[in-house]
Design a protein around this motif. Sequence first.
Motif, PDB file in Angstrom:
ATOM      1  N   GLU A 112      11.062   7.557   8.371  1.00  0.00           N
ATOM      2  CA  GLU A 112      10.420   9.109   8.516  1.00  0.00           C
ATOM      3  C   GLU A 112       8.679   9.044   7.812  1.00  0.00           C
ATOM      4  O   GLU A 112       8.580   9.372   8.678  1.00  0.00           O
ATOM      5  N   ALA A 113       8.553   8.429   7.378  1.00  0.00           N
ATOM      6  CA  ALA A 113       7.335   8.173   7.091  1.00  0.00           C
ATOM      7  C   ALA A 113       6.474   7.518   7.402  1.00  0.00           C
ATOM      8  O   ALA A 113       5.752   7.586   7.907  1.00  0.00           O
ATOM      9  N   ALA A 114       6.562   6.449   8.598  1.00  0.00           N
ATOM     10  CA  ALA A 114       6.035   6.305   9.608  1.00  0.00           C
ATOM     11  C   ALA A 114       6.288   6.813  10.841  1.00  0.00           C
ATOM     12  O   ALA A 114       5.244   7.126  11.108  1.00  0.00           O
ATOM     13  N   LEU A 115       6.573   7.692  10.546  1.00  0.00           N
ATOM     14  CA  LEU A 115       6.825   8.669  11.990  1.00  0.00           C
ATOM     15  C   LEU A 115       5.754   9.784  11.481  1.00  0.00           C
ATOM     16  O   LEU A 115       4.751  10.312  11.879  1.00  0.00           O
ATOM     17  N   VAL A 127      -0.661   5.152  -1.468  1.00  0.00           N
ATOM     18  CA  VAL A 127      -1.266   4.779  -0.688  1.00  0.00           C
ATOM     19  C   VAL A 127      -1.938   5.316   0.398  1.00  0.00           C
ATOM     20  O   VAL A 127      -0.083   5.516   1.384  1.00  0.00           O
ATOM     21  N   PRO A 128      -2.451   6.611   1.271  1.00  0.00           N
ATOM     22  CA  PRO A 128      -1.912   6.998   2.289  1.00  0.00           C
ATOM     23  C   PRO A 128      -2.257   6.270   4.317  1.00  0.00           C
ATOM     24  O   PRO A 128      -3.575   5.686   3.250  1.00  0.00           O
ATOM     25  N   LEU A 140       4.994  -0.039  11.363  1.00  0.00           N
ATOM     26  CA  LEU A 140       5.098   0.323   9.993  1.00  0.00           C
ATOM     27  C   LEU A 140       6.175   0.073   9.705  1.00  0.00           C
ATOM     28  O   LEU A 140       5.949  -0.223   8.188  1.00  0.00           O
ATOM     29  N   HIS A 141       7.337   1.164  10.604  1.00  0.00           N
ATOM     30  CA  HIS A 141       8.773   0.495  10.375  1.00  0.00           C
ATOM     31  C   HIS A 141       8.672  -0.852  10.009  1.00  0.00           C
ATOM     32  O   HIS A 141       9.205  -0.959   8.595  1.00  0.00           O
ATOM     33  N   ALA A 149       0.901  -1.544   0.158  1.00  0.00           N
ATOM     34  CA  ALA A 149       0.163  -0.606   0.137  1.00  0.00           C
ATOM     35  C   ALA A 149       0.647   1.366  -0.099  1.00  0.00           C
ATOM     36  O   ALA A 149       0.824   1.957  -0.870  1.00  0.00           O
ATOM     37  N   TYR A 150       1.825   1.044   0.634  1.00  0.00           N
ATOM     38  CA  TYR A 150       2.565   2.470   1.130  1.00  0.00           C
ATOM     39  C   TYR A 150       3.691   2.771  -0.749  1.00  0.00           C
ATOM     40  O   TYR A 150       3.465   3.811  -1.099  1.00  0.00           O
TER      41      TYR A 150
END
Length: 361
Positions: A306-309, A274-275, A298-299, A269-270
């Motif tokens: 950084e995207a997980a944060l 997908v948001p 998520l990481h 998805a990422y």
Amino acid sequence: MSAPSMHLAGVALPEGEHRNLWIRDGRITFEPVPGAETVSRDGWLVPGLVDAHCHVGIGRGGVLVEDLVELREQALAERDAGVLALRDCGSPVDTRALDDEPDLPRIVRAGRHIARTRRYIPGLAVEIEPEALVDEVRAQARRGDGWVKLVGDWIDRGVGDLAPEWPGDVVAAAIAAAHEEGARVTAHTFGTDALPDLIRAGIDCIEHGTGLTEDLVGEMAGRGTAVVPTLVNVENFPGFAAAGEKKFPEYASTMRRLYASSGAVVRAAYEAGVPVFAGTDAGGGIDHGRIADEVRALHAAGLPAEAALAAASWSARSWLGLPCIEEGAPADLVVYDTDPRTDLDTLARPRLIVLRGHLIS
């Protein structure tokens, strides 16, 4: 009580630039405020974290929590973890009394779950039949804060496995009705079969989403449909399978399969665009205050750190219409000793929390 003026310095995220900021009358300004007390001279300044899927008012085992002291305890557990905004993804308890308390996170509510009769956890949802769905969606849209929560699938005892709760034409009419009311719609789904109708109907978000396929992920990316994977809750799937295996072996097999592929689904998805947002599903079987665990999950599933944060901070805040660290914004931020973009473990150790312009810790 008015908030005192404060000064903080540090690396402000997401820009990653060293900034000086002041807080006056509970709001952020980059213009110096004479007499402001300096409360932090270094560190990383992060927009207040968000738990994008939780349930204030639901306790262990699905027991309703209506005592104000207990409700505060749930919200305080989130706040102390740096979560300064909650997306309450369905609760039968009226928690609006918490809005008047300046030391508690902001809550964005989705009204009450809407489920088919006897097709969800007893006592939590409004249980109706399909002919009543549109009217109930309108009612919950007016009860919430811009969100409506459907139960998209659940175990069907006649089938012995997960199955959709609503016919496709009814789902489409209900989502259109919510949008007419100015609300967005999300849905609980574990399996796959309910997803095509929900996504085609223009749903705004999918909760859990463990049954997403490559084609569905592609369609969500094209539509901008978000997903909140709740991976700390997905860790319970093997236990769900074991509990139901004797009566529903097909369901148990499905839950184990969904668990095994859950990380790959999130990563796909990422990567498709997908948001993805961070939510713990706290309430019921998950303790409040576990957002750091969800970000790490998520990481581990494949999102860059950084995207997980971002999924639990600035991106989630923007998605919910909440400002970040910007001129004139309400002062909701967390200070960390190390850069959380490279050390996600630091999320479990906030140095300072500023909520509504007040220094919490």
